[in-house]
Design a protein around this motif. Structure first.
Motif, PDB file in Angstrom:
ATOM      1  N   PRO A   1       1.807   5.718  -4.587  1.00  0.00           N
ATOM      2  CA  PRO A   1       1.745   7.109  -4.173  1.00  0.00           C
ATOM      3  C   PRO A   1       0.373   7.320  -3.557  1.00  0.00           C
ATOM      4  CG  PRO A   1       1.767   6.909  -6.556  1.00  0.00           C
ATOM      5  CD  PRO A   1       1.883   5.537  -6.024  1.00  0.00           C
ATOM      6  N   LEU A   2       0.344   7.654  -2.276  1.00  0.00           N
ATOM      7  CA  LEU A   2      -0.915   7.535  -1.546  1.00  0.00           C
ATOM      8  C   LEU A   2      -2.034   8.396  -2.102  1.00  0.00           C
ATOM      9  CD1 LEU A   2       0.363   7.106   2.059  1.00  0.00           C
ATOM     10  CD2 LEU A   2      -0.376   5.420   0.406  1.00  0.00           C
ATOM     11  N   PHE A   3      -1.681   9.624  -2.469  1.00  0.00           N
ATOM     12  CA  PHE A   3      -2.753  10.470  -2.955  1.00  0.00           C
ATOM     13  C   PHE A   3      -3.348   9.904  -4.244  1.00  0.00           C
ATOM     14  CE2 PHE A   3      -4.371  14.132  -5.326  1.00  0.00           C
ATOM     15  CZ  PHE A   3      -5.346  14.507  -4.431  1.00  0.00           C
TER      16      PHE A   3
ATOM     17  N   GLY B   1      12.452   9.777   4.116  1.00  0.00           N
ATOM     18  CA  GLY B   1      12.012   8.798   3.134  1.00  0.00           C
ATOM     19  C   GLY B   1      10.503   8.799   2.998  1.00  0.00           C
ATOM     20  N   MET B   2       9.825   8.826   4.150  1.00  0.00           N
ATOM     21  CA  MET B   2       8.370   8.815   4.096  1.00  0.00           C
ATOM     22  C   MET B   2       7.853  10.085   3.453  1.00  0.00           C
ATOM     23  SD  MET B   2       7.057   7.015   7.568  1.00  0.00           S
ATOM     24  CE  MET B   2       5.587   7.999   7.435  1.00  0.00           C
ATOM     25  N   VAL B   3       8.442  11.195   3.852  1.00  0.00           N
ATOM     26  CA  VAL B   3       8.002  12.471   3.295  1.00  0.00           C
ATOM     27  C   VAL B   3       8.231  12.479   1.787  1.00  0.00           C
ATOM     28  CG1 VAL B   3       8.549  14.924   3.209  1.00  0.00           C
ATOM     29  CG2 VAL B   3       8.318  13.778   5.401  1.00  0.00           C
ATOM     30  N   PHE B   4       9.355  11.953   1.371  1.00  0.00           N
ATOM     31  CA  PHE B   4       9.677  11.945  -0.053  1.00  0.00           C
ATOM     32  C   PHE B   4       8.621  11.181  -0.841  1.00  0.00           C
ATOM     33  CE2 PHE B   4      11.672  10.137  -3.807  1.00  0.00           C
ATOM     34  CZ  PHE B   4      12.259  11.258  -4.361  1.00  0.00           C
ATOM     35  N   SER B   5       8.319   9.980  -0.384  1.00  0.00           N
ATOM     36  CA  SER B   5       7.357   9.200  -1.178  1.00  0.00           C
ATOM     37  C   SER B   5       5.972   9.816  -1.075  1.00  0.00           C
ATOM     38  CB  SER B   5       7.356   7.733  -0.762  1.00  0.00           C
ATOM     39  OG  SER B   5       6.727   7.577   0.469  1.00  0.00           O
ATOM     40  N   PHE B   6       5.705  10.426   0.058  1.00  0.00           N
ATOM     41  CA  PHE B   6       4.414  11.086   0.205  1.00  0.00           C
ATOM     42  C   PHE B   6       4.309  12.270  -0.758  1.00  0.00           C
ATOM     43  CE2 PHE B   6       1.971  14.503   2.160  1.00  0.00           C
ATOM     44  CZ  PHE B   6       0.731  13.908   2.182  1.00  0.00           C
ATOM     45  N   VAL B   7       5.369  13.059  -0.774  1.00  0.00           N
ATOM     46  CA  VAL B   7       5.354  14.264  -1.607  1.00  0.00           C
ATOM     47  C   VAL B   7       5.291  13.902  -3.090  1.00  0.00           C
ATOM     48  CG1 VAL B   7       6.748  16.200  -2.373  1.00  0.00           C
ATOM     49  CG2 VAL B   7       6.471  15.743   0.043  1.00  0.00           C
TER      50      VAL B   7
ATOM     51  N   ILE C   1       0.837  -1.201   0.000  1.00  0.00           N
ATOM     52  CA  ILE C   1       0.000   0.000   0.000  1.00  0.00           C
ATOM     53  C   ILE C   1       0.872   1.251   0.000  1.00  0.00           C
ATOM     54  CG2 ILE C   1      -1.737   1.301   1.269  1.00  0.00           C
ATOM     55  CD1 ILE C   1      -2.852  -1.249   2.299  1.00  0.00           C
ATOM     56  N   MET C   2       1.921   1.200   0.821  1.00  0.00           N
ATOM     57  CA  MET C   2       2.773   2.380   0.919  1.00  0.00           C
ATOM     58  C   MET C   2       3.539   2.623  -0.379  1.00  0.00           C
ATOM     59  SD  MET C   2       2.899   3.418   4.324  1.00  0.00           S
ATOM     60  CE  MET C   2       4.556   3.943   4.639  1.00  0.00           C
ATOM     61  N   ALA C   3       3.746   1.557  -1.130  1.00  0.00           N
ATOM     62  CA  ALA C   3       4.491   1.719  -2.375  1.00  0.00           C
ATOM     63  C   ALA C   3       3.678   2.484  -3.400  1.00  0.00           C
ATOM     64  CB  ALA C   3       4.900   0.366  -2.929  1.00  0.00           C
TER      65      ALA C   3
END
Ligand SMILES: Nc1ncnc2c1ncn2[C@@H]1O[C@H](COP(=O)(O)OP(=O)(O)OP(=O)(O)O)[C@@H](O)[C@H]1O
Ligand SMILES: Nc1ncnc2c1ncn2[C@@H]1O[C@H](COP(=O)(O)OP(=O)(O)OP(=O)(O)O)[C@@H](O)[C@H]1O
Ligand SMILES: [Mg+2]
Ligand SMILES: [Mg+2]
Ligand code: NI
Lengths: 506, 293, 542, 341
Positions: B137-139, D269-275, B133-135
């Motif tokens: 892009p969440l949006f 890392g989390m912020v990067f993939s989130f962004v 899921i995290m892989a």
């Protein structure tokens, strides 16, 4: 901006350089227009407001030097301009025209359908008699045939270049032409980054018309309308194509804004006959009287375009789109509703498309509120753009919806054919009327100056307004803001023809 | 604890109240955020009954009026009162964020707790699923879900919940994992608790304090997410007032000078997200008995 | 050399200022080894931090003077202090592993100090650092230079910490509980090393500890601190033999040592006669060839390699051994928290090892075998009040409800000496001794036959340890329970147990009656353990 | 060293099921999209027959398992398929657009780190002070605004009103030519080509969108830096370092910060993939030709191959990102791999 360069912004994406390819979207048609030539094109006329628009009644040469139609109307013979060359310098021949037309009627999909509208459906209808002579043979004479050759679809391709890239799987070289146009048009594509920009560069050997003044036209895709507005207002771009009505209304004070009502196009409310309450004519009329036309025209279109309600005079001409006899009158609407078999009202979703939300949403909200007053409860249902066509046109399953068909060929019968004939695509209301059906079939090939034409058309108008499967709201406008350029012309295909543009002085 | 709760001494109750008061008094920023939260709650509860106009009533004549005495936040393109819409929208936005967070909290907690407690294969499998899921892009995943299911409030909530689940599951998993062998967990087993009970009533509640921070961040994030979906055109249905849609639509009017359309809903949206974010530390302190004195 | 007068230190906290040190005065001569003892929280550490001016944020020296070799430590500039720290006075702390930067090579950590104080240049730093490592007698110093703390054992880490502290040849070394967390045998080697180095270099030292035995063994002079004040000071032997202050008295009493009874650990006024008890001959629990093998990353770990012993009804068996020898693993298997790999656990003839641990919670025998954990804090649910914790097993395993349940909780609290008003507190609001009582009350709540005590006093002060040990002795007599007492402290085992089992590396090396084993160990390992424990001088007969 | 190597190999192995999961989910998700691509791409005036033809051409007439098998087979040959809407291979398209997104995201993150990490350290050295509270307020305010809103406001103020910023027309104003393609990162490519004029042009275009994104990422980074620094500063080894007389600078950066870096890197890392996912909105506002806007377009028109390709690319990126983080970890933390989970 330099004197021989113009920057255009638009919110649309060009997804192919080949109009014939399956999946090519509407904005891409401008490549066919600016980079390819047809045999003929429409002339132009100056509208009352001084804007320049195409003229459906005038056919003018582009690649063809001249043409003749046989007595029986079944054969049209074209003579090609002798000095017309492709970008690579090769002379344009009748063979190229034949290959291109064969392609248009063979690839399937939209181009083939559009060719059919002019009675052109098979390769054997086209013949290259000699290098400069090209013949089109028709099965039946039709007034639509010649105009249909002036629409963007039958453009002429450099068949040798194309054939060099054709394969057994892809005899029409769609893969190659998709990214590499090969034409004789006024502009070459200097660069195309899908989703970002297309850069046109003038082809100095063009003979299809007067040589464009501008050497380079850069068209950038900017999705956010606010950003587009900022750009044109600051003068960083010269043309902002297809801007929202609101911006058009406001920018008109600061720069030149062209708002041309789009030919043969109407924004309508569709009442689906598959939905029981809409089978009751009183209900349909009640809705037609409930709709707040003026408010819609002002809020959804900011007064851009042409109103299509409240006709008082009897029908005397065949002009179309035209005003309907309905106007906002809540009392009358309530009366009609009370007299209908749904006096207690009913519930129905009012469907709109997310892609067309800019006009559909305010319109829908105003309609929702208004019909609420006559006892029709509706919830606005936003259908994703990808679904919209399937739901509204293919499955025709939306009971109460907004719709906006526009016909390229500017005759009422053509509009009626698509929008009022049973089973046809844009008849989203499942409407069926035998008389209308017959009249449409009869008028479709009939010349407009045929004495029988006007009476039949008048009858068609009457039936359409009485039966009301589609309630006309207004005729939308195509808005183009121009800041530092001139020469804009409106075209029925609603794409920017960059050829007549020039950089404004000062 | 359900049946495990002892007849709580009245002392304990008033202790809780005074503990909350203490936490609030100690940190003025937290206190301010709780006051703000109370304001939003109040708007959500009684807002629809006290606003001056019907938030859906259009008034084409008075469209796009700048803020005035009659319309403190101005009117929108259809002449609707922006103030009324902003206030009425509070309820829907709170519902979206709270419901989405609640769902992801519950599902994430259960998954994470089981994985963290059991370890082994279950843990490995769950971790891979979460990674999957995290892989995404969440949006974009949220967009996809809403696009696939249709853009109703429920589906927006579901999409938001799904993309948040991994965060909770991860967090709970870690918190449970470090407590799995803790003395009090072993002691609870010796006291005759089954594994499930130990997990549910002894270990899991101890993971709450750090989760509270996550909850508060996510509440804000959920609203932003809904706003983003609205911007793409996948938000709630019109004419329902919702901050995200209002900002998204209003954003297009900024350049043309109708700043109030985006500014006020934007301000409310920002204040709400801000409030949620600021509440985190306070919430954590409240649920953490160790902060009691 | 160091002279301190009336030093006061206070901390700014949420509830106003806290006076941690309330007027401490002492002098330290060149080459003197001073010991500071006292209970937890008495201000020992804070005093030393104040000297170094490394108090936490919020702490400040409120009053008093501290002069070191002519420098006023209270008023010296921060840069002057930096030169004193490490160069003149240095410190070593408890928990050596945490005291080292986990992500920096130990050699570099030593170099940092050397270079900071101009003892080495970039070119010779490594050489000097290795010298410093050699000074603390780490074998293969050049290789250790490259090691990270996590690659070293606790004892080695402490040597590194000592090397850092001594790298710049300071004149005063402050050791703040330097051996807490270390094995008893390691403790001895480390302490011997420090002592030797200090003596060899003619340094002064301050040893902070709560272990009177340790202090008396390694110090020339001892100061006793309580509540931020020094209550007594003197020569170790003298202090032990004839404590003046009541607190010192209590401390001396509570220190387990050879030849005393469990009761004499208590203050004189609380010594009741030891209750009589009866050990019956029939075995309560028979452990037969119990084994446990963990599947580790690098192959199987044989934690317990087949141990067998018997606990009779009413008997207390001590289980001793170094850290990691398998004590906890064995007790976990017996208490059915862990499945054994093989072997039998016969409880009154029934083989418990055959019952899977994960279903044992629902077994009626669950209440019969209970356990008290090493770390009282860790073993109480932070979200449950004392009352809830004690009531938990009653809830689950008896059908007591409402009033009767509440009454039983009160009874248990009284039995363990826990004041009733503490029952509604959360663990963090209780002291160590109180938490231990809650743990014990909870363990005895379901009326167990066998109580397993896994180092129940390891985290406690000596005086509290004395109370808890006596409480356990009383409970055993009153309730007729048997104990399996796990510990690494032979002196404590001697006090409470009838029999002792010594483990090493997962196997039993020696077992027998406690007196016999301790007075005449047959196994060298047992002897080593015995001699490693610091011996407090015995108290002059009162 | 071998521990690290194995640990990293293990991570790569763990990524395999994740990638497969992503492939399955993206496949299912795209098929669940409501639009019928055949109808969509047959064009406005299509007949049922032509729609069927298109359906066949797209391979959508086959059963779902069949389609999946074909898709897998293509993937195995490195073929991500053709985007129906752009008619170009998805791979080409992604390769053209990914650098744009990465350049934007990385610039934003660097910007964000440059501001947030010092802020976090500052706040951690003075916990509870007004500086601390102010930092908290500031960074929280940044994360409270929807990015598209921030972006539009920035454009309005800096471009429309003040005229300082260049026109928000994507990566490069039309007066410049794209630098020769090497990495796809305009800043790097322009620098390599020594074309500083273009470099400045590209930088100018980057600033506003990067600031927009950076504002959004300040909070998590600053928060984590603060928390990690507080933990590190309270650790025993810092006390040891102080007692040994090390300088404040050495303690703060050499000891505390390097230890605090571990959780910060995880957060990054989390912020990067989130962004990378969230900059869809920013790309839209700034007409940035990135991968996000591509995905949105594809999603809206049910362009299966494009959506799947995009998701797969992001998943691979995610895996690479995790590897980079692990590498960063193993550089920072010698314990990495020794106690690998
Ligand atoms: N940072 C601080 N803030 C507030 N109070 C503190 C702080 N550090 C220590 N104290 C208080 O100062 C007193 C003395 O603490 P100190 O650490 O010196 O005790 P100690 O004698 O070393 O105990 P132990 O044997 O447990 O190490 C305690 O009451 C403690 O609560
Ligand atoms: N879950 C586990 N997995 C692998 N090895 C383990 C596990 N638990 C314990 N061990 C190993 O088993 C051995 C015995 O451990 P145990 O905890 O029983 O020692 P102990 O005697 O209680 O030590 P301490 O005095 O430190 O409590 C140790 O070497 C330990 O490393
Ligand atoms: Mg201490
Ligand atoms: Mg143990
Ligand atoms: Ni993520």
């Amino acid at each position: 901006a330099s004197a021989d360069q113009i920057v255009v912004v638009t919110g649309q994406t060009i997804n192919s350089l080949d109009l014939h390819r399956t999946g090519t979207n509407r904005p891409s048609y401008q490549v066919a227009i600016n980079c390819y030539d047809r045999l003929v094109t429409f002339g132009t006329k100056t509208l009352e407001n001084g804007d320049i628009s195409f003229d459906y009644s005038q056919i003018e040469p582009e690649l063809a030097e001249s043409w003749t139609t046989s007595e029986d109307g079944l054969t049209i013979t074209f003579k090609l301009k002798p000095d017309a060359t492709f970008w690579d310098g090769r002379k344009v021949t009748a063979e190229d025209v034949k290959w291109s037309f064969d392609r248009a009627v063979s690839v399937g999909g939209f181009p083939t359908t559009q060719m059919k509208a002019g009675g052109l459906s098979r390769p054997d209808q086209f013949e290259a008699v000699d290098e400069a002579t090209f013949v089109v043979k028709l099965d039946a004479p039709s007034k639509l045939s010649l105009p249909d050759l002036a629409v963007p679809v039958p453009f002429v391709i450099n068949s040798e270049v194309a054939k060099a890239h054709a394969t057994a799987d892809d005899p029409w070289a769609t893969e190659y032409l998709h990214t590499n146009p090969a034409g004789s048009g006024a502009y070459k594509v200097a660069r195309w980054d899908s989703g970002q920009q297309i850069v046109f560069e003038r082809f100095d050997g063009w003979v299809g018309g007067p040589l464009p003044q501008v050497k380079r036209v850069i068209q950038r895709e900017v999705p956010s309308p606010a950003t587009r507005r900022a750009l044109i207002e600051r003068g960083d771009v010269q043309v902002s194509f297809d801007i929202p009505d609101k911006d058009a209304a406001e920018l008109a004070e600061k720069m030149t804004v062209y708002s041309t009502p789009i030919a043969n196009t109407i924004h309508v409310v569709g009442l689906n006959f598959a939905f029981e309450p809409f089978q009751d004519p009183k209900v349909r009329q009640a809705i037609a009287y409930a709709i707040p036309y003026e408010a819609i025209f002002q809020t959804a279109a900011y007064g851009r375009g042409a109103p299509l309600w409240g006709a008082t005079d009897p029908i005397t001409d065949a002009s179309w789109p035209r005003k309907s006899p309905y106007f906002t009158d809540l009392d009358k609407a309530k009366e009609l509703m009370a007299a209908s078999s749904f006096a207690n009202g009913f519930k129905v979703p009012l469907s709109i498309s997310t892609d067309l939300a800019s006009w559909m949403e305010p319109t829908a909200l105003l309609i929702q509120e208004a019909v609420g007053k006559i006892g029709i409860t509706c919830e606005v249902e936003k259908i994703p753009g990808a679904n919209w066509r399937t739901a509204v046109l293919v499955e025709k399953r939306l009971p109460f919806h907004l719709e906006n068909f526009g016909g390229w060929l500017d005759t009422p019968d053509y509009y009626f054919f698509w929008a009022y004939m049973k089973g046809n695509l844009f008849n989203s209301s499942n409407y069926e009327n035998e008389e209308l059906q017959k009249l449409t079939e009869e008028t479709l090939p009939m010349a407009q100056d045929d004495p029988e034409y006007l009476p039949k058309i008048k009858r068609m108008f009457e039936i359409a307004f009485a039966d009301l499967p589609r309630i006309p709201l207004y005729q939308p406008a195509l808005n183009v803001a121009v800041n530092g350029a001139s020469g804009y012309q409106f075209w029925f295909h609603r794409q920017l023809d960059v050829r007549p543009l020039s950089v404004a002085e000062g | 604890m359900t049946d495990g709760t002892l007849p709580a001494a009245p002392v304990a109750r008033s202790q809780t109240a005074s503990h909350i008061l203490y936490v609030l008094r100690e940190n003025p920023v937290t206190a301010a955020s709780f006051v703000m939260f109370a304001f939003f709650l109040l708007s959500a509860l009684i807002g629809p009954y006290v606003v001056p106009y019907d938030p859906l009533a259009t008034d084409a004549v008075n469209a796009l009026q700048p803020p005035s005495f009659a319309h403190p936040f101005g009117t929108d393109a259809l002449g609707r009162d922006v103030f009324s819409r902003v206030i009425v929208a509070t309820r829907l936005d709170l519902v979206i964020s709270v419901a989405a967070v609640a769902i992801s909290f519950v599902i994430g907690s259960v998954l994470g707790a089981i994985a963290g407690y059991r370890g082994g294969l279950i843990d490995a499998v769950l971790n891979r699923i979460l990674d999957t899921i995290m892989a995404f892009p969440l949006f974009v995943l949220a967009m996809g879900i809403v696009a696939a299911l249709g853009n109703s409030v429920t589906n927006i909530i579901i999409a938001t919940a799904i993309i948040n689940i991994p965060f909770y599951a991860r967090l709970v998993r870690a918190e449970v994992n470090i407590r799995r062998e803790a003395g009090f967990a072993l002691a609870a087993k010796l006291a005759g608790n089954s594994d499930a009970r130990v997990l549910a009533f002894h270990i899991f509640p101890n993971a709450l304090p750090p989760m509270m921070v996550q909850v508060s961040l996510n509440l804000g994030w959920a609203i932003l997410n809904a706003a983003g979906l609205s911007f793409i055109g996948l938000g709630v249905k019109p004419p329902t007032p919702e901050w995200g849609i209002m900002v998204a639509e209003g954003a297009n009017y900024i350049v043309s000078g109708e700043w109030w359309l985006a500014l006020f809903p934007g301000l409310w949206l920002m204040l709400a997200v801000f409030t949620f974010n600021m509440m985190g530390d306070g919430l954590r302190d409240i649920v953490d008995p160790r902060r009691r004195t | 050399m160091l002279s301190i007068s009336n030093l006061c230190v206070s901390f700014k906290t949420r509830r106003g200022d806290v006076d941690a040190v309330k007027g401490v005065s002492f002098e330290l001569a060149n080459g003197e080894r001073l010991g500071i003892v006292g209970e937890s929280g008495s201000g020992k550490s804070v005093t030393s931090y104040a000297l170094m001016r490394i108090l936490d944020a919020g702490g400040r020296i409120k009053a008093g003077e501290a002069v070191y070799g002519g420098v006023d430590l209270r008023r010296a500039s921060e840069s002057a202090m930096k030169d004193i720290r490490g160069r003149e006075i240095s410190m070593i702390f408890q928990n050596p592993r945490a005291a080292l930067n986990p992500i920096r090579k130990v050699g570099h950590q030593i170099e940092d100090v050397l270079r900071r104080h101009g003892q080495a240049t970039a070119s010779n730093a490594k050489e000097k650092a290795i010298e410093a490592l050699e000074a603390v007698r780490i074998n293969d110093a050049p290789a250790r230079y490259e090691a990270y703390p996590f690659e070293l054992s606790g004892g080695m880490c402490q040597r590194i910490v000592i090397a850092i502290a001594l790298a710049c040849n300071p004149r005063l070394l402050i050791a703040d509980e330097p051996t807490t967390g270390l094995d008893i045998t390691t403790q001895k080697t480390v302490m011997d090393l420090v002592d030797e180095l200090v003596r060899a270099r003619g340094m002064s030292s301050i040893l902070i500890t709560h272990d009177l035995g340790l202090a008396s063994q390694y110090c020339d002079r001892i100061m006793v601190m309580k509540d931020g004040l020094i209550v007594e000071e003197g020569d170790p032997a003298e202090l032990f033999a004839n404590p003046q202050h009541p607190y010192t008295n209590r401390l001396v009493d509570a220190t387990p040592r050879r030849g005393v009874s469990i009761r004499s650990l208590l203050p004189e006024d609380r010594r009741t006669p030891e209750p009589p008890r009866e050990i019956r001959d029939e075995p309560l629990l028979e452990i037969l060839n119990l084994r446990k093998t963990y599947m580790g990353k690098s192959g199987p770990v044989h934690a317990v390699k087949g141990v067998s012993f018997t606990i009779r009804q009413g008997e207390s068996v001590g289980l001793v051994g170094e850290s990691g020898c398998g004590k906890s693993t064995t007790s976990s298997m017996i208490v059915r928290l862990l499945d054994s790999s093989s072997g039998q656990i016969l409880y009154k003839g029934e083989d418990l090892a055959a019952l899977p641990a994960k279903d044992f919670a629902r077994n009626p025998l669950r209440g019969k075998i209970q356990m008290v954990f090493q770390d009282a804090t860790d073993s109480l649910n932070p979200r449950h009040t004392a009352r809830q914790s004690i009531a938990e097993p009653l809830h689950r395993m008896t059908d007591l409800k409402g009033e009767r349940l509440a009454a039983r909780v009160l009874e248990l609290a009284e039995l363990t000496g826990l004041p009733a008003h503490l029952l509604d507190r959360f663990p963090h609001q209780l002291s160590g001794g109180q938490k231990a009582r809650v743990g014990i009350a909870r363990a005895i709540a379901p009326d167990p036959d066998l109580l397993i005590l896994d180092e129940p006093t390891a985290a406690l002060d000596v005086s509290i340890q004395a109370l808890v040990l006596n409480l356990l002795a009383d409970l055993r007599a009153r309730l007729g329970m048997s104990y399996l007492f796990v510990s690494h402290d032979l002196n404590v085992v001697r006090l409470l147990c009838d029999k002792v089992v010594v483990m090493k590396g997962g196997a039993i090396v020696e077992a027998g009656p406690v007196e016999a084993v301790m007075d005449a160990p047959t196994n060298p390992y047992t002897s080593e353990l015995l001699s490693a424990a610091p011996q407090a001088p015995s108290r002059r007969a009162a | 060293m071998r521990g690290r190597g194995t640990a990293i190999l293990l991570r790569i192995a763990q990524a395999v099921p994740v990638i497969f999961g992503v492939i399955v989910i993206s496949f299912v998700l795209t098929r669940a999209l409501p639009g019928d691509p055949a109808v969509q791409f047959a064009g406005a005036a299509a007949t049922p027959e032509s729609i069927e033809e298109v359906r066949k051409a797209l391979g959508l007439d086959k059963s779902l398992p069949e389609q999946f098998a074909i898709y897998l087979g293509d993937l195995a040959q490195g073929d991500l398929g053709q985007s129906v809407s752009t008619g170009r291979p998805v791979l080409t398209e992604l390769a053209a657009r990914l650098p744009a997104s990465l350049e934007l995201t990385l610039t934003a993150l660097i910007l964000s780190c440059v501001v947030a990490i010092p802020l976090g350290i500052l706040a951690a050295t003075r916990p509870g002070s007004w500086v601390d509270q102010l930092c908290r307020l500031l960074v929280t305010a940044g994360v409270s605004l929807p990015t598209f809103f921030t972006g539009l406001v920035l454009i309005y103020v800096f471009y429309y009103v003040l005229g300082i910023a260049p026109s928000p027309l994507g990566r490069l104003d039309f007066i410049y030519l794209d630098p020769p393609h090497v990495t796809g990162f305009f800043l790097i490519d322009a620098a390599l080509a020594g074309d500083w004029e273009t470099w400045v042009g590209a930088l100018k275009q980057l600033i506003l969108p990067a600031v927009t994104l950076a504002l959004f990422t300040l909070a998590p980074i600053a928060r984590m830096t603060r928390a990690a620094m507080l933990t590190a500063l309270g650790a025993d080894y810092v006390r040891t370092a102080r007692a040994a007389g090390l300088s404040r600078h050495k303690i703060l950066y050499g000891y505390a910060f390097r230890n605090a870096l571990l959780p910060v890197v995880t957060t990054l890392g989390m912020v990067f993939s989130f962004v990378l996912g969230a900059n869809v909105l920013v790309e839209k506002v700034f007409a940035w030709p990135g991968i996000g806007s591509y995905a949105v377009e594809a999603l809206v028109v049910s362009d299966y191959a494009a959506v799947q390709g995009f998701v797969l690319a992001m998943a691979l990126l995610f895996v690479v990102l995790n590897l980079v983080i692990d590498l960063a970890y193993s550089v920072i933390d010698p314990r990495f791999g020794a106690e690998a989970k």
